[in-house]
Structures are given as structure tokens and as C-alpha cells.
Scaffold this motif. Structure first.
Motif, short mmCIF file in Angstrom:
data_model
loop_
_atom_site.label_atom_id
_atom_site.label_comp_id
_atom_site.label_asym_id
_atom_site.label_seq_id
_atom_site.Cartn_x
_atom_site.Cartn_y
_atom_site.Cartn_z
N ARG A 24 0.80 -1.23 0.00
CA ARG A 24 0.00 0.00 0.00
C ARG A 24 0.83 1.27 0.00
O ARG A 24 0.33 2.34 -0.31
N LEU A 25 2.10 1.19 0.35
CA LEU A 25 2.94 2.39 0.45
C LEU A 25 3.04 3.14 -0.88
O LEU A 25 2.89 4.37 -0.90
N PRO A 26 3.27 2.49 -2.04
CA PRO A 26 3.34 3.25 -3.29
C PRO A 26 2.02 3.95 -3.63
O PRO A 26 2.03 5.08 -4.14
N GLU A 27 0.89 3.32 -3.36
CA GLU A 27 -0.41 3.95 -3.63
C GLU A 27 -0.61 5.19 -2.76
O GLU A 27 -1.06 6.23 -3.25
N VAL A 28 -0.28 5.07 -1.49
CA VAL A 28 -0.42 6.20 -0.57
C VAL A 28 0.54 7.32 -0.97
O VAL A 28 0.18 8.51 -0.93
N ALA A 29 1.74 6.98 -1.40
CA ALA A 29 2.71 8.00 -1.80
C ALA A 29 2.21 8.74 -3.05
O ALA A 29 2.34 9.97 -3.14
N ARG A 30 1.64 8.00 -4.03
CA ARG A 30 1.08 8.65 -5.23
C ARG A 30 -0.06 9.59 -4.86
O ARG A 30 -0.16 10.71 -5.37
N THR A 31 -0.95 9.12 -3.99
CA THR A 31 -2.08 9.95 -3.57
C THR A 31 -1.60 11.20 -2.85
O THR A 31 -2.09 12.31 -3.11
N ALA A 32 -0.65 11.04 -1.96
CA ALA A 32 -0.11 12.20 -1.24
C ALA A 32 0.58 13.16 -2.21
O ALA A 32 0.44 14.39 -2.08
N GLY A 33 1.26 12.64 -3.21
CA GLY A 33 1.90 13.49 -4.20
C GLY A 33 0.88 14.28 -5.01
O GLY A 33 1.09 15.46 -5.31
N ARG A 34 -0.23 13.63 -5.39
CA ARG A 34 -1.30 14.34 -6.12
C ARG A 34 -1.88 15.46 -5.27
O ARG A 34 -2.12 16.56 -5.76
N TRP A 35 -2.14 15.17 -3.99
CA TRP A 35 -2.69 16.20 -3.10
C TRP A 35 -1.72 17.37 -2.96
O TRP A 35 -2.15 18.53 -2.97
N MET A 36 -0.44 17.06 -2.83
CA MET A 36 0.54 18.13 -2.71
C MET A 36 0.59 18.97 -3.99
O MET A 36 0.69 20.20 -3.94
N GLY A 37 0.50 18.31 -5.14
CA GLY A 37 0.49 19.04 -6.40
C GLY A 37 -0.72 19.95 -6.53
O GLY A 37 -0.62 21.10 -6.96
N GLN A 38 -1.89 19.43 -6.14
CA GLN A 38 -3.10 20.25 -6.18
C GLN A 38 -3.01 21.42 -5.22
O GLN A 38 -3.43 22.54 -5.54
#
Length: 144
Positions: A24-38
């Protein structure tokens, strides 16, 4: 903003790996990266909107100042014209020449922040020297 060094990031990454697991760590990292970008895009948009509003306010102040200066200039021209006419009426032997002041140049309504000055002669000179080097009359024979 936050004083986070490399060692702190490693500790946070290890804790996230233990808590979330390797799947689950890569999925959570991608989601956190998207939120940071937004979040960054939102903050950049807000900054841009604030800069536009400040710039518009400054331009309106400059327009008001220009109008005040124009009215003051017209008042001074009228007053000086009346003084010259009054002087001519008092002493008709020495007729004073009329004074005409040129119109000031009109200011643009909008000012472009990314306007660039003309390049001048530098580019033309450079192009001529390149063409002179290419076509100087001497050619090397090609071997086939």
C-alpha cells in the motif's frame, strides 16, 4: 518552512513502510503526491490572483493621478492665457505672443509586464557576418 532533514525523512519513510506495508505504500505516496500538487497549484493561483488585484489597484491609482495632472495642466494653461490677454489689454503696444504647450503623450491603458525592448542592430550584424563566412568564395572540394 519546516526544518526537515534527510534523516527525519528516512525515519518517516520507515514508519510508513511498517504501518502501511510494502503493497500500500506506493499507492499512498502517489495519492499524497497528487494532493501536494493540487495544493501547490491552488496556492500559485491564489498568489497570481492577489498579484493581479494589486496591479489593477495600482493602475487605477495611476489613472486617477493622470486625470488630476491633466486637469491641473488645463487650469494652468487657461490661467496663463487669461494673464496674457489681461496684459495685452493693459498695454496694447507690446503684444505678447501666445504660448502653446504641446499635448503630453498618451499613456497606455494597460502595461505589459513581459514587454521586451527591440534587439537593435546586433542581430542584423551577426547574421551578415555569418552569411559572409559561408559565401566568401572559397569552397573545399568534397571527396566521394
Amino acid at each position: 518552512m519546516f526544518d526537515v532533514g534527510f534523516s527525519e525523512l528516512v525515519v518517516v519513510g520507515l514508519i510508513a513502510l511498517i504501518v502501511l506495508g510494502p503493497k500500500r505504500l506506493p499507492e499512498v505516496a502517489r495519492t499524497a503526491g497528487r494532493w501536494m500538487g493540487q495544493l501547490r497549484r491552488f496556492i500559485a493561483d491564489v498568489k497570481l490572483d492577489l498579484d493581479r488585484e494589486i496591479h489593477a489597484g495600482e493602475l487605477s491609482e495611476l489613472r486617477k493621478l493622470k486625470q488630476e495632472l491633466d486637469s491641473t495642466r488645463r487650469l494652468m494653461q487657461n490661467t496663463s492665457g487669461e494673464l496674457i490677454k489681461g496684459f495685452a489689454e493693459i498695454n496694447p503696444d507690446t503684444a505678447a505672443p501666445t504660448i502653446h504647450s504641446p499635448e503630453p503623450p498618451a499613456l497606455p491603458d494597460t502595461v505589459s509586464a513581459d514587454a521586451k525592448p527591440a534587439s537593435g542592430r546586433r542581430g542584423k550584424t551577426r547574421n551578415k557576418s555569418r552569411s559572409a563566412k559561408k559565401h566568401d568564395g572559397t569552397r573545399k572540394a568534397r571527396s566521394r
